[in-house]
Design an enzyme around this catalytic site. Sequence first.
Site, PDB file in Angstrom:
ATOM      1  N   GLN A   1      -2.558 -12.299   8.149  1.00 47.50           N
ATOM      2  CA  GLN A   1      -2.784 -12.041   6.714  1.00 47.50           C
ATOM      3  C   GLN A   1      -2.125 -13.136   5.864  1.00 47.50           C
ATOM      4  O   GLN A   1      -2.712 -13.618   4.904  1.00 47.50           O
ATOM      5  CB  GLN A   1      -2.214 -10.663   6.394  1.00 47.50           C
TER       6      GLN A   1
ATOM      7  N   ASP B   1       2.611  -9.238   9.378  1.00 45.41           N
ATOM      8  CA  ASP B   1       1.164  -9.432   9.215  1.00 45.41           C
ATOM      9  C   ASP B   1       0.888 -10.933   9.152  1.00 45.41           C
ATOM     10  O   ASP B   1       0.444 -11.457   8.126  1.00 45.41           O
ATOM     11  CB  ASP B   1       0.690  -8.720   7.943  1.00 45.41           C
TER      12      ASP B   1
ATOM     13  N   GLY C   1       5.244 -10.004   4.361  1.00 47.39           N
ATOM     14  CA  GLY C   1       6.067  -9.965   5.571  1.00 47.39           C
ATOM     15  C   GLY C   1       5.394 -10.714   6.720  1.00 47.39           C
ATOM     16  O   GLY C   1       4.165 -10.697   6.854  1.00 47.39           O
ATOM     17  N   GLN C   2       6.217 -11.316   7.569  1.00 46.42           N
ATOM     18  CA  GLN C   2       5.685 -12.065   8.715  1.00 46.42           C
ATOM     19  C   GLN C   2       4.996 -11.156   9.733  1.00 46.42           C
ATOM     20  O   GLN C   2       4.208 -11.616  10.547  1.00 46.42           O
ATOM     21  CB  GLN C   2       6.815 -12.845   9.393  1.00 46.42           C
TER      22      GLN C   2
ATOM     23  N   MET D   1       0.853  -1.193   0.000  1.00 45.75           N
ATOM     24  CA  MET D   1       0.000   0.000   0.000  1.00 45.75           C
ATOM     25  C   MET D   1       0.892   1.248   0.000  1.00 45.75           C
ATOM     26  O   MET D   1       0.457   2.335   0.375  1.00 45.75           O
ATOM     27  CB  MET D   1      -0.923  -0.003   1.218  1.00 45.75           C
ATOM     28  N   GLY D   2       2.145   1.074  -0.419  1.00 50.81           N
ATOM     29  CA  GLY D   2       3.049   2.224  -0.509  1.00 50.81           C
ATOM     30  C   GLY D   2       3.603   2.622   0.843  1.00 50.81           C
ATOM     31  O   GLY D   2       3.604   1.831   1.783  1.00 50.81           O
TER      32      GLY D   2
ATOM     33  N   GLU E   1      12.113  -0.276   4.706  1.00 49.02           N
ATOM     34  CA  GLU E   1      13.061  -1.397   4.510  1.00 49.02           C
ATOM     35  C   GLU E   1      12.365  -2.757   4.523  1.00 49.02           C
ATOM     36  O   GLU E   1      12.846  -3.703   3.906  1.00 49.02           O
ATOM     37  CB  GLU E   1      14.148  -1.368   5.588  1.00 49.02           C
ATOM     38  N   GLY E   2      11.253  -2.859   5.259  1.00 49.43           N
ATOM     39  CA  GLY E   2      10.509  -4.127   5.279  1.00 49.43           C
ATOM     40  C   GLY E   2      10.039  -4.488   3.877  1.00 49.43           C
ATOM     41  O   GLY E   2      10.247  -5.606   3.390  1.00 49.43           O
ATOM     42  N   HIS E   3       9.414  -3.511   3.200  1.00 50.91           N
ATOM     43  CA  HIS E   3       8.956  -3.755   1.813  1.00 50.91           C
ATOM     44  C   HIS E   3      10.161  -4.065   0.916  1.00 50.91           C
ATOM     45  O   HIS E   3      10.109  -4.956   0.071  1.00 50.91           O
ATOM     46  CB  HIS E   3       8.264  -2.508   1.239  1.00 50.91           C
TER      47      HIS E   3
END
Length: 282
Positions: free
Chosen positions: A153, A150, A147-148, A30-31, A35-37
Amino acid sequence: MEIIRIPRIMREASREYLVRGRTLGFVPTMGALHEGHLSLVRMSKEENAITAVSIFVNPLQFGPSEDFSRYPRTVDEDIEKLRNEDVDILFLPAETLMYPEGFATVVEVKELSEKMCGRYRPGHFRGVLTVVAKLLIILRPTRAYFGQKDYQQTVLIRKMTKDLGLDVEIIVCPTIREHDGLAMSSRNAYLGKEQRAAATTLYRALSQASAAVKAGARSGEAVRAIMQAELSKEALLTGIDYASVFSPETLEETPEIAGKVLLAIAARLGSTRLIDNMLVAP
Ligand code: PAF
């Protein structure tokens, strides 16, 4: 980097890549990229010939009193970051193209959606799964990266792709943390200076619980109490939705720790809701 805004063009482009036998890695976002993305992007680039990222702030996954309108939107910076990572395609659809007038279909995974965050964010996972299903159908990626952080999800997306027979491998990558342990999240941008310092309480509570499980704690109740005790020291926390020990598969709270468990917290600092988790085996 090619920027595609129209779902039909995106569909044709990815079909062409796949016909040429090239693997396509996909990172839906979602923009407000951090660094995670970017760690998901790097993993996709390692594993696939082509990497596509989508940026779409999905209105369907926000409740009426949630933060859709103030969710951080930083598209120009995001494009710059994705160019630096050498991403091949950015899919940037407009809301009216994703949900044209009369759009009436939803995707729901029953029961699992109602556990953990589902209790506090009714309809949230229906919105997530509907958009992820739609994106996966448009892009038909070989692999999709999440990513973990979430965790629920990721469980729901795996279940949805299995139940619907979507031919995509779901890859879950480790949570990326700030130097003091706070899990990276676009919502961290909402935190004031004092709240930002207070937010590390989630990491501390999870770390202490994880250490206790590794040291031999077997009672879910005792491990829950460790997390609650740490969180209760933080005066700026305005609410705890849950801080507990769950089965990583069923997402039910576990009274006894016999195998791998999910330690997870959802808590509020003012109007900001933060989540974090750790998987730990005895
Ligand atoms: O994790 C997110 O950022 C969103 O829930 C996702 C998967 C991009 C769907 O909007």
